[in-house]
Design an enzyme around this catalytic site. Structure first.
Site, PDB file in Angstrom:
ATOM      1  NE  ARG A   1      -3.812  -2.465   0.171  1.00 61.87           N
ATOM      2  CZ  ARG A   1      -3.363  -3.617  -0.167  1.00 61.87           C
ATOM      3  NH1 ARG A   1      -2.396  -3.536  -1.022  1.00 61.87           N
ATOM      4  NH2 ARG A   1      -4.130  -4.535  -0.357  1.00 61.87           N
TER       5      ARG A   1
ATOM      6  CB  SER B   1      -8.747  -2.596   4.787  1.00 61.83           C
ATOM      7  OG  SER B   1      -8.908  -3.741   4.212  1.00 61.83           O
TER       8      SER B   1
ATOM      9  CD  GLU C   1      -5.413   0.002   3.165  1.00 66.77           C
ATOM     10  OE1 GLU C   1      -4.945  -0.835   3.966  1.00 66.77           O
ATOM     11  OE2 GLU C   1      -6.062  -0.183   2.092  1.00 66.77           O
TER      12      GLU C   1
HETATM   13  C1  LIG Z   1     -15.622  -1.417  -0.603  1.00 67.27           C
HETATM   14  C2  LIG Z   1     -14.140  -1.330  -0.616  1.00 67.27           C
HETATM   15  C3  LIG Z   1     -13.279  -2.264  -1.138  1.00 67.27           C
HETATM   16  C4  LIG Z   1     -12.039  -2.034  -1.176  1.00 67.27           C
HETATM   17  N1  LIG Z   1     -11.118  -3.022  -1.518  1.00 67.27           N
HETATM   18  C5  LIG Z   1      -9.834  -2.646  -1.697  1.00 67.27           C
HETATM   19  C6  LIG Z   1      -8.715  -3.777  -1.946  1.00 67.27           C
HETATM   20  O1  LIG Z   1      -9.388  -5.020  -1.970  1.00 67.27           O
HETATM   21  N2  LIG Z   1      -7.503  -3.503  -2.222  1.00 67.27           N
HETATM   22  C7  LIG Z   1      -7.140  -2.292  -1.985  1.00 67.27           C
HETATM   23  O2  LIG Z   1      -6.076  -1.920  -2.108  1.00 67.27           O
HETATM   24  N3  LIG Z   1      -7.930  -1.252  -1.670  1.00 67.27           N
HETATM   25  C8  LIG Z   1      -9.266  -1.483  -1.458  1.00 67.27           C
HETATM   26  N4  LIG Z   1     -10.276  -0.235  -1.189  1.00 67.27           N
HETATM   27  C9  LIG Z   1      -9.595   1.000  -0.926  1.00 67.27           C
HETATM   28  C10 LIG Z   1      -9.689   1.791  -2.398  1.00 67.27           C
HETATM   29  O3  LIG Z   1     -10.342   1.309  -3.325  1.00 67.27           O
HETATM   30  C11 LIG Z   1      -8.039   1.834  -2.998  1.00 67.27           C
HETATM   31  O4  LIG Z   1      -7.170   2.435  -2.003  1.00 67.27           O
HETATM   32  C12 LIG Z   1      -8.022   2.676  -4.073  1.00 67.27           C
HETATM   33  O5  LIG Z   1      -6.661   2.226  -4.763  1.00 67.27           O
HETATM   34  C13 LIG Z   1      -8.209   4.143  -4.073  1.00 67.27           C
HETATM   35  O6  LIG Z   1      -8.266   4.672  -5.269  1.00 67.27           O
HETATM   36  P1  LIG Z   1      -9.512   5.934  -5.452  1.00 67.27           P
HETATM   37  O7  LIG Z   1      -9.348   6.255  -7.039  1.00 67.27           O
HETATM   38  O8  LIG Z   1     -10.620   5.865  -4.965  1.00 67.27           O
HETATM   39  O9  LIG Z   1      -8.371   7.076  -4.969  1.00 67.27           O
HETATM   40  P2  LIG Z   1      -8.881   8.082  -3.774  1.00 67.27           P
HETATM   41  O10 LIG Z   1      -9.416   7.731  -2.391  1.00 67.27           O
HETATM   42  O11 LIG Z   1      -9.618   9.155  -4.639  1.00 67.27           O
HETATM   43  O12 LIG Z   1      -7.473   8.832  -3.517  1.00 67.27           O
HETATM   44  C14 LIG Z   1      -6.489   8.043  -2.665  1.00 67.27           C
HETATM   45  C15 LIG Z   1      -5.226   8.716  -2.896  1.00 67.27           C
HETATM   46  O13 LIG Z   1      -4.604   8.849  -4.205  1.00 67.27           O
HETATM   47  C16 LIG Z   1      -4.486  10.294  -4.608  1.00 67.27           C
HETATM   48  N5  LIG Z   1      -4.929  10.192  -5.922  1.00 67.27           N
HETATM   49  C17 LIG Z   1      -5.698   9.951  -6.717  1.00 67.27           C
HETATM   50  N6  LIG Z   1      -5.667   9.995  -7.983  1.00 67.27           N
HETATM   51  C18 LIG Z   1      -4.455  10.630  -8.016  1.00 67.27           C
HETATM   52  C19 LIG Z   1      -3.743  11.230  -9.326  1.00 67.27           C
HETATM   53  N7  LIG Z   1      -4.366  11.031 -10.445  1.00 67.27           N
HETATM   54  N8  LIG Z   1      -2.436  11.590  -9.086  1.00 67.27           N
HETATM   55  C20 LIG Z   1      -1.958  11.773  -7.765  1.00 67.27           C
HETATM   56  N9  LIG Z   1      -2.850  11.330  -6.775  1.00 67.27           N
HETATM   57  C21 LIG Z   1      -3.794  10.832  -6.909  1.00 67.27           C
HETATM   58  C22 LIG Z   1      -5.404  11.167  -3.599  1.00 67.27           C
HETATM   59  O14 LIG Z   1      -5.139  12.364  -3.555  1.00 67.27           O
HETATM   60  C23 LIG Z   1      -5.340  10.227  -2.486  1.00 67.27           C
HETATM   61  O15 LIG Z   1      -4.252  10.769  -1.611  1.00 67.27           O
HETATM   62  C24 LIG Z   1     -11.476  -0.524  -1.011  1.00 67.27           C
HETATM   63  C25 LIG Z   1     -12.306   0.433  -0.735  1.00 67.27           C
HETATM   64  C26 LIG Z   1     -13.728   0.016  -0.627  1.00 67.27           C
HETATM   65  C27 LIG Z   1     -14.690   1.282  -0.572  1.00 67.27           C
END
Ligand SMILES: Cc1cc2nc3c(=O)[nH]c(=O)nc-3n(C[C@H](O)[C@H](O)[C@H](O)COP(=O)(O)OP(=O)(O)OC[C@H]3O[C@@H](n4cnc5c(N)ncnc54)[C@H](O)[C@@H]3O)c2cc1C
Length: 282
Positions: free
Chosen positions: A155, A205, A275
């Site tokens: 992560r 998580s 996380e």
């Molecule tokens: C139901 C559920 C299940 C999940 N299961 C998993 C799983 O199995 N495995 C896992 O790893 N995660 C899981 N997650 C967590 C999440 O989906 C991941 O961490 C995912 O990678 C976050 O992506 P996001 O686009 O939503 O990022 P955001 O939440 O929008 O942003 C996360 C971070 O990334 C940065 N960011 C986003 N886009 C950019 C960009 N273009 N340039 C620079 N920085 C950027 C943001 O500023 C922030 O710091 C889960 C979440 C939920 C709600």
């Protein structure tokens, strides 16, 4: 911002920009940087939570062409930062390419997924990333890192130190049978539905996996399943998730994270690290 956050909490922000293509995104971020404003990039908002009081910063969500995907030679797929990981995995499957099945149920975007090195069921994005193209806000230049230059870990990636806007990433996959790839994706998604509280808003998580342990098992063993603060609750179905039972605030979430952390430390002497990214109130 509750509309842009999977935990469904958060007050207003001052500015929300929705660039439609890479040129606009780069022009916007370069300009902001030149006048001393650091934009906060958002993906699908599935790992960030906004303060209840609101936030004075400028947020950017990638839309339109910034969600595009295309097939390159030799099993490589190029995806823009705003593309949902589920669509990336589906595109790989449609093209008979294996290696991204684990990502099909992760609700984030390519940008957020790269920054977090998202992973599940034994796979992580680092396993398939060939390169990441990004805008360096300190120089205004566009750079490309190879997978090994991204300093991926559990992560973790080098993009977490800030100052870099992820624009696009390329993934190298292996040829595979479409039906088998699709069956693997369906199986993993069924396992998620069976184990995770997908019917309620959450950020996945709540805590990182401590070395040698599972956060969910520790939380369960400490008797914290079902414990709540306001509308935020440790899921009855999966102790690693904190869910919004209807009227949670970000402050409820923050207080519940603190409660779980201190109770697990008291009983197990393990300091859980969140996380979920709780954005500060400026
Ligand atoms: C139901 C559920 C299940 C999940 N299961 C998993 C799983 O199995 N495995 C896992 O790893 N995660 C899981 N997650 C967590 C999440 O989906 C991941 O961490 C995912 O990678 C976050 O992506 P996001 O686009 O939503 O990022 P955001 O939440 O929008 O942003 C996360 C971070 O990334 C940065 N960011 C986003 N886009 C950019 C960009 N273009 N340039 C620079 N920085 C950027 C943001 O500023 C922030 O710091 C889960 C979440 C939920 C709600």
């Amino acid at each position: 911002m509750h509309l842009h956050c999977s935990f469904r909490t958060g007050g207003p922000v001052r500015v929300l920009a929705l660039p439609q293509d890479e040129e606009s995104l780069v022009a916007l971020c370069t300009y902001l940087s030149s006048v001393g404003v650091t934009p906060c990039l958002l993906g699908n908002g599935t790992n960030v939570v906004f303060p209840d009081e609101g936030n004075d910063s400028l947020f950017v969500i990638s839309t339109g062409d910034l969600q595009s995907v295309r097939l390159l030679p030799e099993g490589v797929i190029s995806a823009s930062a705003g593309l949902p990981l589920s669509r990336l995995a589906a595109f790989a499957c449609e093209n008979g390419l294996a290696g991204l099945e684990f990502a099909s149920g992760i609700p984030g975007s390519v940008g957020g997924g790269i920054l977090m090195n998202a992973g599940a069921y034994g796979g992580e994005l680092k396993d398939v990333v060939v390169s990441v193209r990004f805008l360096d806000l300190s120089t205004g230049k566009i750079w490309e890192y190879s997978g090994s230059e991204c300093a991926f870990g559990y992560r973790h990636s080098c993009f977490q130190t800030g100052g870099k806007v992820i624009l696009q990433a390329s993934f190298r996959l292996q040829p595979g049978d479409k039906a088998e790839i699709s069956a693997r994706m369906k199986d993993l998604n069924q396992r998620r539905r069976d184990k995770q509280p997908l019917d309620l808003p959450s950020c996945g998580s709540a805590f990182r996996r401590p070395e040698g342990y599972f956060a969910a098992a520790l939380i369960d063993e400490c008797g914290l399943k079902g414990v709540s603060v306001g509308g935020a609750q440790v899921s009855e179905k999966h102790a690693g998730f904190i869910v919004n039972t209807g009227h949670a605030t970000t402050s409820d979430l923050r207080n519940l994270l603190a409660l779980v952390r201190s109770e697990v430390y008291r009983q197990k002497h393990i300091d859980l690290q969140p996380e979920i990214i709780l954005l500060p109130t400026p």
